[in-house]
Design a protein around this motif. Structure first.
Motif, short mmCIF file in Angstrom:
data_model
loop_
_atom_site.label_atom_id
_atom_site.label_comp_id
_atom_site.label_asym_id
_atom_site.label_seq_id
_atom_site.Cartn_x
_atom_site.Cartn_y
_atom_site.Cartn_z
N PHE A 99 0.79 -1.15 -0.08
CA PHE A 99 -0.35 0.08 -0.02
C PHE A 99 0.81 1.24 -0.12
O PHE A 99 2.08 1.29 0.68
N CYS A 118 -9.20 -2.45 6.55
CA CYS A 118 -8.35 -3.75 6.41
C CYS A 118 -8.48 -4.54 7.68
O CYS A 118 -8.49 -5.58 7.50
N PRO A 125 -2.37 -4.33 6.25
CA PRO A 125 -1.40 -4.34 4.90
C PRO A 125 -0.19 -4.00 4.90
O PRO A 125 0.38 -3.39 6.20
#
Length: 222
Positions: A99, A118, A125
């Protein structure tokens, strides 16, 4: 007049508003300042800026905060990415990606919302880069360095001479981004800044519905 603003303002709002502003009889010079939100807000408090338009959401008793844009998020994918052909992408489908996220040093921003989402999707992530500006991160996506997230309005951005950037809507309707205009509470703005504020609100906010224009509905016999 001095304003601090985010990328979206420079690209999608300011050109149209400036056209309207310069069409008035007012002789106006606009100085645009960029920087981290905390720095811009400090300058606003010091009266060296008249208005700030940013993505971060926060509450401060001495400042007035008005949302001027509310739009869904898209994920920016590198060219030839396997998910490029999708019409929507669930956040969980990105669990193996690196990311590229926006730093949020003050208030609540896009990255805070994404990280919470997430976690709800069952993963944390890998963040390869934290940045302050969307455009450099989109250029990094084009080089295959990760995936980034941008407001829906960036889908209209043509980046000439560069590979096609794929921006796919996220499936989660809750993942939206807000653009906020901020000015000192209880402090009269200079005439030019007040006019700019009015033009931005007129351009960005939806017109009132008939019911809103007429006020609350009356109950017969009440």
């Amino acid at each position: 007049m001095h304003i601090g603003c985010a990328t979206a303002v420079r690209l999608f709002i300011r050109p149209r508003v400036m056209e309207q502003l310069l069409a008035t009889a007012m002789k106006i010079t606009v100085h645009v300042h960029e920087g981290e939100t905390g720095y811009l807000l400090q300058r606003l408090r010091e009266r060296s800026l008249d208005l700030v338009i940013c993505r971060s959401q926060f509450a401060a008793p001495e400042l007035q905060n008005q949302e001027v844009m509310n739009e869904p998020l898209r994920v920016a994918l590198p060219p030839q990415h396997p998910l490029c052909g999708q019409t929507q992408i669930a956040l969980g489908a990105l669990r193996a990606e690196r990311f590229l996220l926006h730093s949020s040093l003050l208030g609540t921003g896009i990255s805070d919302m994404l990280l919470r989402a997430c976690q709800e999707a069952g993963f944390t992530p890998e963040v390869a880069c934290w940045g302050l500006d969307t455009l450099p991160m989109l250029l990094m996506v084009q080089k295959g360095l990760g995936v980034a997230f941008a407001p829906d309005s960036f889908a209209q951005l043509g980046m000439q001479g560069l590979p096609v950037l794929v921006l796919v809507p996220l499936a989660d309707a809750k993942l939206r981004t807000h653009l906020n205009m901020i000015w000192p509470r209880g402090h009269a703005l200079p005439p030019a800044a007040e006019r700019l504020k009015e033009l931005i609100l007129a351009q960005c906010l939806p017109p009132p519905t008939c019911a809103q224009a007429k006020g609350p509905a009356q109950v017969p016999g009440a």
